[in-house]
Design a protein around this motif. Structure first.
Motif, PDB file in Angstrom:
ATOM      1  N   HIS A 162       0.862  -1.184   0.000  1.00 27.60           N
ATOM      2  CA  HIS A 162       0.000   0.000   0.000  1.00 27.60           C
ATOM      3  C   HIS A 162       0.898   1.233   0.000  1.00 27.60           C
ATOM      4  CE1 HIS A 162      -2.837  -3.011   1.559  1.00 27.60           C
ATOM      5  NE2 HIS A 162      -3.813  -2.212   1.140  1.00 27.60           N
ATOM      6  N   ILE A 163       0.794   2.050  -1.029  1.00 27.99           N
ATOM      7  CA  ILE A 163       1.634   3.245  -1.113  1.00 27.99           C
ATOM      8  C   ILE A 163       1.373   4.145   0.094  1.00 27.99           C
ATOM      9  CG2 ILE A 163       2.182   5.283  -2.502  1.00 27.99           C
ATOM     10  CD1 ILE A 163       1.216   3.591  -4.958  1.00 27.99           C
ATOM     11  N   PHE A 164       0.116   4.492   0.305  1.00 26.55           N
ATOM     12  CA  PHE A 164      -0.284   5.126   1.560  1.00 26.55           C
ATOM     13  C   PHE A 164      -0.681   3.993   2.506  1.00 26.55           C
ATOM     14  CE2 PHE A 164      -0.302   8.920  -0.884  1.00 26.55           C
ATOM     15  CZ  PHE A 164      -0.287   9.993  -0.002  1.00 26.55           C
ATOM     16  N   PRO A 165       0.007   3.836   3.633  1.00 18.60           N
ATOM     17  CA  PRO A 165      -0.205   2.670   4.503  1.00 18.60           C
ATOM     18  C   PRO A 165      -1.647   2.494   4.935  1.00 18.60           C
ATOM     19  CG  PRO A 165       1.707   3.945   5.216  1.00 18.60           C
ATOM     20  CD  PRO A 165       1.025   4.766   4.170  1.00 18.60           C
ATOM     21  N   LYS A 166      -2.090   1.259   4.889  1.00 23.56           N
ATOM     22  CA  LYS A 166      -3.464   0.942   5.256  1.00 23.56           C
ATOM     23  C   LYS A 166      -3.765   1.322   6.697  1.00 23.56           C
ATOM     24  CE  LYS A 166      -6.702  -2.961   5.263  1.00 23.56           C
ATOM     25  NZ  LYS A 166      -6.838  -4.419   5.026  1.00 23.56           N
ATOM     26  N   SER A 167      -2.755   1.216   7.558  1.00 22.35           N
ATOM     27  CA  SER A 167      -2.962   1.519   8.977  1.00 22.35           C
ATOM     28  C   SER A 167      -3.339   2.971   9.220  1.00 22.35           C
ATOM     29  CB  SER A 167      -1.699   1.192   9.782  1.00 22.35           C
ATOM     30  OG  SER A 167      -0.599   1.953   9.313  1.00 22.35           O
ATOM     31  N   ARG A 168      -3.090   3.838   8.231  1.00 19.25           N
ATOM     32  CA  ARG A 168      -3.444   5.260   8.371  1.00 19.25           C
ATOM     33  C   ARG A 168      -4.903   5.527   7.991  1.00 19.25           C
ATOM     34  NH1 ARG A 168       0.877   9.183   9.457  1.00 19.25           N
ATOM     35  NH2 ARG A 168       2.794   7.939   9.587  1.00 19.25           N
ATOM     36  N   PHE A 169      -5.637   4.490   7.601  1.00 20.51           N
ATOM     37  CA  PHE A 169      -6.975   4.693   7.052  1.00 20.51           C
ATOM     38  C   PHE A 169      -8.086   4.164   7.965  1.00 20.51           C
ATOM     39  CE2 PHE A 169      -4.345   5.616   3.555  1.00 20.51           C
ATOM     40  CZ  PHE A 169      -5.075   6.336   2.612  1.00 20.51           C
ATOM     41  N   THR A 170      -7.776   3.916   9.220  1.00 21.15           N
ATOM     42  CA  THR A 170      -8.851   3.597  10.162  1.00 21.15           C
ATOM     43  C   THR A 170      -9.657   4.871  10.417  1.00 21.15           C
ATOM     44  OG1 THR A 170      -7.519   4.107  12.108  1.00 21.15           O
ATOM     45  CG2 THR A 170      -7.386   1.845  11.248  1.00 21.15           C
ATOM     46  N   GLN A 171     -10.878   4.703  10.841  1.00 24.45           N
ATOM     47  CA  GLN A 171     -11.708   5.883  11.121  1.00 24.45           C
ATOM     48  C   GLN A 171     -11.037   6.785  12.167  1.00 24.45           C
ATOM     49  OE1 GLN A 171     -15.779   4.991  12.045  1.00 24.45           O
ATOM     50  NE2 GLN A 171     -16.224   4.249   9.975  1.00 24.45           N
ATOM     51  N   TYR A 172     -10.420   6.153  13.165  1.00 22.15           N
ATOM     52  CA  TYR A 172      -9.753   6.935  14.202  1.00 22.15           C
ATOM     53  C   TYR A 172      -8.611   7.761  13.613  1.00 22.15           C
ATOM     54  CZ  TYR A 172      -6.669   7.979  18.133  1.00 22.15           C
ATOM     55  OH  TYR A 172      -5.854   8.633  19.025  1.00 22.15           O
ATOM     56  N   GLN A 173      -7.763   7.112  12.789  1.00 21.00           N
ATOM     57  CA  GLN A 173      -6.612   7.815  12.223  1.00 21.00           C
ATOM     58  C   GLN A 173      -7.052   8.906  11.258  1.00 21.00           C
ATOM     59  OE1 GLN A 173      -3.475   7.744  12.905  1.00 21.00           O
ATOM     60  NE2 GLN A 173      -3.309   5.932  14.235  1.00 21.00           N
ATOM     61  N   LEU A 174      -8.091   8.625  10.470  1.00 20.42           N
ATOM     62  CA  LEU A 174      -8.560   9.631   9.514  1.00 20.42           C
ATOM     63  C   LEU A 174      -9.156  10.847  10.236  1.00 20.42           C
ATOM     64  CD1 LEU A 174     -10.167   7.314   6.816  1.00 20.42           C
ATOM     65  CD2 LEU A 174      -8.052   8.627   6.602  1.00 20.42           C
ATOM     66  N   ARG A 175      -9.928  10.609  11.278  1.00 17.63           N
ATOM     67  CA  ARG A 175     -10.469  11.730  12.051  1.00 17.63           C
ATOM     68  C   ARG A 175      -9.353  12.510  12.729  1.00 17.63           C
ATOM     69  NH1 ARG A 175     -15.019   7.672  14.224  1.00 17.63           N
ATOM     70  NH2 ARG A 175     -16.633   8.071  12.636  1.00 17.63           N
ATOM     71  N   LYS A 176      -8.348  11.775  13.179  1.00 14.59           N
ATOM     72  CA  LYS A 176      -7.197  12.427  13.811  1.00 14.59           C
ATOM     73  C   LYS A 176      -6.474  13.333  12.821  1.00 14.59           C
ATOM     74  CE  LYS A 176      -2.997  11.231  16.396  1.00 14.59           C
ATOM     75  NZ  LYS A 176      -2.143  10.113  16.874  1.00 14.59           N
ATOM     76  N   SER A 177      -6.508  12.936  11.525  1.00 14.96           N
ATOM     77  CA  SER A 177      -5.883  13.744  10.472  1.00 14.96           C
ATOM     78  C   SER A 177      -6.833  14.802   9.918  1.00 14.96           C
ATOM     79  CB  SER A 177      -5.395  12.833   9.336  1.00 14.96           C
ATOM     80  OG  SER A 177      -4.450  11.902   9.800  1.00 14.96           O
ATOM     81  N   GLU A 178      -7.966  14.972  10.595  1.00 19.16           N
ATOM     82  CA  GLU A 178      -8.955  15.998  10.251  1.00 19.16           C
ATOM     83  C   GLU A 178      -9.597  15.777   8.886  1.00 19.16           C
ATOM     84  OE1 GLU A 178      -6.969  19.741  10.679  1.00 19.16           O
ATOM     85  OE2 GLU A 178      -6.943  19.639  12.876  1.00 19.16           O
ATOM     86  N   ILE A 179      -9.825  14.498   8.560  1.00 17.29           N
ATOM     87  CA  ILE A 179     -10.569  14.156   7.345  1.00 17.29           C
ATOM     88  C   ILE A 179     -12.052  14.200   7.688  1.00 17.29           C
ATOM     89  CG2 ILE A 179     -10.922  12.440   5.532  1.00 17.29           C
ATOM     90  CD1 ILE A 179      -8.069  13.667   5.694  1.00 17.29           C
TER      91      ILE A 179
END
Length: 582
Positions: free
Chosen positions: A476-493
């Protein structure tokens, strides 16, 4: 006619004395340990467990056939096959046509052991295959379970035999040399049993003794006609039920009975094992090897039909066996060198035209790496990948007719080259076209990592990857672990975008082939950070991005949607260009 065969102990004695043997037309032992336990429970409860079918071979004919021994100590890895008995000349033989699984179950339970792989253990782990023996728990409550089992039989390790808390395991094989009465009482009292426990355990042990030593539970029908063709017909008819017996099992049995100098079953099984030991393994089976034998030997039709396994055809197959073997080994080395394994090859039948081509040119041992054959390798690789990418399925219905026609196409070209254009034309005539429509290209530009075609497509798109000398991962070019709902909300998505992010992360627009060590090094880093660390030289950094069609790589995950759409367009363009070329 039906005849009484005595007790289970009598049957075991005849196995030991080589009076009961397995004819070469028999299949392998396929029962699981649970089936053996159920058989012994049925015997203990007095249920009928079926008649046997024996073939009485006269002494004057006994040397005409080869035989196998019954499995005694089964080991899934080191000893899974019946041992070859060879010929037994000038003596009367009773060959078991129906009942092998049951007699082998008795032989293992009363004289042998089983060693089956423990779940989640590595195949090569020293403790992956513990040796276990059949045991009967004597302190059971003896109430029938949902499946109707009453007695608790199980395969346990030797160290578990005897008293284990509230359990008392008796090694079933000991009943063969145990006398009824005092012997049993001594054994039970030595384990500390008394009163009601002693009485109940003795009752169970005595029951086991009687069903093995005393009760004449074996009965059989004996066939005395000596004609092998007649016996084969009976064998096929009788083995159409029970544990599933594939048609290829029967046909391999027929081949085994008709080969004169080689043991067909041994040769096929050994070749399957050898083929699957190459690279990460392709998960090939005896069905594949048998069909390859029919195809490469130019037997009229490659279908699994009895008429293809005539004496004449089997002579041809045996005569050509070494060349067939060489071609299949070289084919597997070539295809695993392309990076394929059992998880991504989809259809093993796709290898057969390649094997036929290599067979035609006598399977040069350097074909999979010599620069002399570079062009042919690329032609084969391109044809194979495109046939795998077809969502409609090239290697499904009508397979035998397609393989026969492809063989004719290859034969007409006399092995001078791998005739990609002619093969594609032949396939198109069978409604198996390798041309990709716009809709199919759109589908390929969106496939997910779970699709078994993903590796084939990535290998076509990024042909610079050297699978022969390096192990590559789908990354995965952009790591899958960065795409959990928690991580995405943390990144202000935003909540509206989270679903889109989650949908795209596993699609090909976010996937690449990356060398294994590099993938381990990259882990959960954002791609821009990892690229900067790995490639200090701007020229090298740009080369990497161009190779993988990355374009501008954003430094934050917020830039993922734009990156994904731009890369998807580049992939779509390259897919459209590659899939319809030769």
């Amino acid at each position: 006619m039906y005849k009484p065969g005595g007790t289970i102990k009598d049957a075991l004695d005849r196995i030991i004395a080589n009076e009961y043997v397995l004819p070469a037309i028999q299949r392998e032992f396929v029962w699981r340990s649970e089936q053996i336990c159920r058989l012994f429970d049925s015997v203990m409860q007095g249920y009928p467990f079926g008649d046997f079918l024996f073939w009485r071979i006269e002494p004057k004919n006994s040397a005409d056939y080869s035989y196998y021994r019954f499995v005694q100590h089964y080991h899934q890895k080191d000893n899974p096959h019946c041992a070859n008995h060879g010929t037994l000349p000038n003596q009367p033989i009773t060959a078991v046509l129906d009942g092998q699984q049951r007699l082998t179950a008795f032989n293992i339970g009363l004289r042998g052991s089983m060693a089956v792989k423990v779940p989640y253990k590595w195949w090569n782990s020293p403790d992956a295959f513990p040796t276990k023996v059949l045991a009967l728990e004597l302190l059971n409550t003896y109430e029938r379970d949902e499946e109707g089992n009453c007695y608790r039989f199980d395969f346990v390790e030797e160290k578990q035999i005897g008293r284990q808390g509230d359990l008392l395991w008796f090694k079933v094989s000991e009943i063969l040399n145990m006398s009824t009465g005092p012997d049993m009482l001594d054994w039970l009292m030595d384990k500390g049993l008394e009163n009601e426990q002693l009485t109940e355990a003795y009752r169970v042990l005595d029951r086991l003794y009687r069903v093995i030593h005393n009760e004449p539970t074996i009965s059989y029908y004996e066939e005395t006609i000596q004609d092998i063709e007649h016996v084969l017909r009976i064998f096929i008819r009788c083995n159409s039920g029970g544990t599933t017996l594939s048609y290829s099992d029967l046909l391999l049995s027929i081949a085994t009975s008709q080969w004169n100098n080689l043991d067909a079953r041994k040769e096929v099984h050994q070749l399957v094992d050898e083929l699957n030991s190459v690279g990460q393994g392709l998960g090939l089976t005896k069905d594949f090897v048998l069909k390859a034998g029919l195809m490469l030997s130019d037997i009229a039709n490659v279908g699994f039909q009895v008429r293809n396994f005539t004496q004449r055809n089997m002579v041809v197959l045996e005569e050509n066996w070494q060349r067939i073997r060489n071609a299949l080994i070289e084919t597997v080395q070539l295809v695993t060198g392309f990076g394929f394994n059992s998880n991504n090859i989809r259809a093993a039948s796709a290898l057969l035209p390649i094997a036929y081509y290599l067979y035609q040119i006598d399977s040069p041992t350097d074909f999979d790496y010599s620069s002399k054959y570079r062009k042919e390798r690329e032609q084969i690789r391109g044809w194979l990948v495109r046939s795998i990418l077809k969502a409609s399925g090239i290697w499904g219905s009508g397979l035998d007719t397609l393989l026969t026609d492809l063989r004719e196409c290859l034969r007409e070209n006399s092995g001078e080259q791998f005739p990609v254009s002619d093969l594609r034309r032949t396939m198109a005539q069978k409604a198996k076209s390798l041309e990709f429509s716009n809709e199919e290209i759109e589908d390929l530009a969106d496939i997910e990592i779970s699709d078994r075609r993903i590796f084939a497509l990535l290998s076509l798109l990024f042909s610079f990857v050297d699978f022969r000398n390096s192990q590559f991962h789908i990354d995965h070019i952009f790591p899958k672990s960065r795409f959990t709902q928690y991580q995405l909300r943390k990144s202000e998505i935003s909540e509206e975008q989270i679903e889109h992010y989650s949908d795209c992360v596993n699609r090909i627009g976010n996937l690449q082939l990356l060398e294994g060590n590099a993938n381990q090094e990259k882990r959960a880093q954002l791609p821009a950070v990892w690229i900067d660390e790995r490639y200090n030289n701007p020229i090298h950094r740009q080369h990497y991005c161009d190779q993988h069609l990355l374009g501008e790589v954003p430094r934050e995950i917020k830039g993922f949607p734009e990156f994904y759409e731009a890369r998807r367009k580049r992939l779509h363009h390259r897919i459209a260009k590659l899939v319809n070329s030769e």
